[in-house]
Motif scaffolding. Structure first.
Motif, mmCIF file in Angstrom:
data_model
loop_
_atom_site.group_PDB
_atom_site.id
_atom_site.type_symbol
_atom_site.label_atom_id
_atom_site.label_comp_id
_atom_site.label_asym_id
_atom_site.label_seq_id
_atom_site.Cartn_x
_atom_site.Cartn_y
_atom_site.Cartn_z
ATOM 1 N N ARG A 43 -2.311 6.889 2.682
ATOM 2 C CA ARG A 43 -3.331 6.757 3.648
ATOM 3 C C ARG A 43 -4.801 6.580 3.341
ATOM 4 N NH1 ARG A 43 -1.091 6.608 9.053
ATOM 5 N NH2 ARG A 43 1.053 7.472 8.711
ATOM 6 N N MET A 44 -5.437 5.738 3.718
ATOM 7 C CA MET A 44 -7.072 5.936 3.443
ATOM 8 C C MET A 44 -7.413 6.955 4.311
ATOM 9 S SD MET A 44 -9.895 2.872 3.929
ATOM 10 C CE MET A 44 -8.943 1.686 3.496
ATOM 11 N N PHE A 90 -5.168 6.341 -1.667
ATOM 12 C CA PHE A 90 -4.580 5.279 -0.897
ATOM 13 C C PHE A 90 -4.490 4.128 -1.803
ATOM 14 C CE2 PHE A 90 -5.918 1.278 1.760
ATOM 15 C CZ PHE A 90 -4.487 1.172 2.430
ATOM 16 N N ARG A 145 -12.769 7.195 3.524
ATOM 17 C CA ARG A 145 -12.599 5.942 2.849
ATOM 18 C C ARG A 145 -13.012 6.161 1.441
ATOM 19 N NH1 ARG A 145 -11.506 1.683 6.195
ATOM 20 N NH2 ARG A 145 -11.943 2.192 8.562
ATOM 21 N N THR A 172 0.667 -1.318 0.031
ATOM 22 C CA THR A 172 0.123 0.093 0.082
ATOM 23 C C THR A 172 0.666 1.244 -0.165
ATOM 24 O OG1 THR A 172 -0.055 0.260 2.399
ATOM 25 C CG2 THR A 172 -1.757 -1.254 1.354
ATOM 26 N N VAL A 175 -9.414 5.180 -2.411
ATOM 27 C CA VAL A 175 -8.995 4.256 -2.803
ATOM 28 C C VAL A 175 -8.641 3.960 -4.358
ATOM 29 C CG1 VAL A 175 -8.813 1.668 -2.370
ATOM 30 C CG2 VAL A 175 -9.761 2.929 -0.605
ATOM 31 N N PRO A 183 0.493 9.216 -3.998
ATOM 32 C CA PRO A 183 0.381 8.712 -2.413
ATOM 33 C C PRO A 183 -0.120 9.859 -1.633
ATOM 34 C CG PRO A 183 2.789 8.570 -2.745
ATOM 35 C CD PRO A 183 1.921 8.979 -4.325
#
Length: 338
Positions: free
Chosen positions: A32-33, A73, A37, A29, A40, A69
Motif C-alpha cells: 500500500r502507498m 508500494f 506517498r 501493485t 513507491v 510489500p
C-alpha cells in the motif's frame, strides 16, 4: 493474479509520428502507498516478462526482501507492445476493427516511459523512492531518470546500459531474421511465425546464459552419446515461449529496444546522464556478455555520485534472475538508506 487495467484518456502520440487511437496499460501493485506517498518502488520489466513481478523475479516480492510489500508500494507496468495486457499487436485497431498484427506502429523506449508516466500520474504517484530496472527494464529506468530527474529519488540499474550497442542490436536483428524466415510470419493470425519465434528465443538464450551457464547445466549423460541435453534445452525453451507469447509482439519490442539512446537529442549520453539526480546503484554481472562489467563500470562513471557493485555468477546476463540472494544483499541496504 490478473493485472489491473488503466485506460489512458484520448489517443497516444508516438515518437515516430504515428498515433495509437487508444492506450490500455496492464499493471500490478503490491503493498500500500503510505500517507506520505514516499514509499513507491517502481519496477521496469524486461523483454517477455509481464507486470506480475512476483511471477518472474523469484524471492524478491517477499517480507525482508528489497521489494518487501509490507514496507513498499511496488508498481510494475506491462510495456507497450507486449503480450500481457498493454496495447500491442494482437489488440484491435479501432480504425479497422481487426487486430494490428504486423501493422502495429513503431514505438520507442521513450514511448514506453511516457506511457508509464501516465499511469504513475493516474495512481497519484508523485516522487518514486526507487526505480528498479534490469536488462531492457534498465533501458526504461535510465530514460525515465533522465526524463524526470525531479521525480526519481533512487535508481537501481542492473545489467543494462544508457544506449543499445551495436552488439545488442546485432543480437536483436539475428532474432528478427529468425522470425522473418518463418513463412507464416505476416499472416493475420495470432499464431503466425511461431517456428521463427522458437528459433529466435533459442538464439537469444545463447547470449542470456553464455558458455559458463550452458557448460554448467547442460552436460550430456555418458550413457547416451546421441541425445544432447543442450539440444533439447534449446527446443524446449523455444516451445515454452511460443506457448505464452506471440511473434508480432516479440518482433516489435526488439525494434523498440534498438531505439534506446538516452543521449539522442540531449547532447549525447554523458550530457544526458549528467541530468540524473537520483541516488544510483549500478550492478554488473561478472560473466554477462550482453552488458559486460566494463560497460557497466563505464555507465557508473557517467552517472553523478553513483555506486557500483557486481554479482558473481556463472549464469551471465540471466544472473539477475538467478542470483536473487546476492541481488537482495546489494539492493536491500541501498534502498533502506533514506
Amino acid at each position: 493474479m490478473e493485472p489491473q487495467i488503466y485506460l489512458a484518456p484520448g489517443p497516444f502520440a508516438l515518437e515516430s509520428g504515428d498515433t495509437l487511437p487508444e492506450l490500455r496499460i496492464a499493471y500490478h501493485t503490491y503493498g500500500r502507498m503510505n500517507a506520505a506517498r514516499d514509499n513507491v518502488v517502481w519496477v521496469c520489466h524486461a523483454l517477455t516478462a509481464n507486470s506480475e513481478v512476483a511471477d518472474w523475479w523469484p524471492h524478491t516480492v517477499e517480507k525482508g526482501r528489497f521489494l518487501d510489500p509490507e514496507r513498499w508500494f511496488v508498481v510494475c507496468a506491462n510495456i507497450l507492445g507486449s503480450h500481457y495486457g498493454t496495447t500491442g499487436p494482437l489488440h484491435v485497431n479501432p480504425a479497422t476493427g481487426r487486430p494490428w498484427y504486423g501493422s502495429f506502429p513503431q514505438f520507442t523506449i521513450r514511448d514506453i516511459v511516457r506511457a508509464h508516466r501516465l499511469l504513475a500520474d493516474a495512481l497519484g504517484v508523485g516522487r518514486i523512492a526507487m526505480l528498479v530496472g534490469s536488462s531492457v527494464g534498465g533501458f526504461q529506468a535510465v530514460e525515465w531518470a533522465v526524463m524526470e530527474p525531479e521525480r526519481i529519488e533512487g535508481l537501481a540499474l542492473i545489467a543494462t546500459d544508457a544506449k543499445a550497442s551495436p552488439w545488442n542490436i546485432a543480437i536483436d536483428e539475428t532474432q528478427r531474421m529468425a522470425i522473418e524466415a518463418d513463412a507464416t510470419f505476416g499472416e493475420e493470425r495470432p499464431d503466425a511465425g511461431m517456428k521463427g519465434l522458437a528459433a529466435a528465443r533459442a538464439l537469444g538464450l545463447l547470449s542470456y546464459r553464455g558458455p559458463e551457464g550452458y557448460n554448467l547445466t547442460q552436460q550430456d549423460h555418458e550413457e547416451n552419446p546421441v541425445l544432447h541435453r543442450a539440444c533439447t534445452y534449446q527446443r524446449y525453451q523455444g516451445e515454452k515461449l511460443c506457448r505464452r507469447y506471440n511473434a508480432y509482439s516479440y518482433h516489435a519490442i526488439l525494434d523498440a529496444f534498438d531505439t534506446h539512446d538516452v543521449g539522442r537529442g540531449r547532447g549525447g549520453v554523458e550530457a544526458a546522464l549528467g541530468k540524473i539526480r537520483a541516488r544510483t546503484l549500478v550492478v554488473g554481472i561478472t560473466t554477462d556478455i550482453i552488458f559486460t562489467p566494463a560497460e557497466m563500470r563505464r555507465l557508473h562513471g557517467q552517472i553523478p555520485g553513483s555506486r557500483y557493485c557486481e554479482i558473481d555468477s556463472p549464469f551471465a546476463h540471466d544472473g539477475f534472475l538467478v542470483e536473487y540472494e546476492q541481488l537482495n544483499a546489494l539492493l536491500l541496504p541501498f534502498m533502506t538508506e533514506r
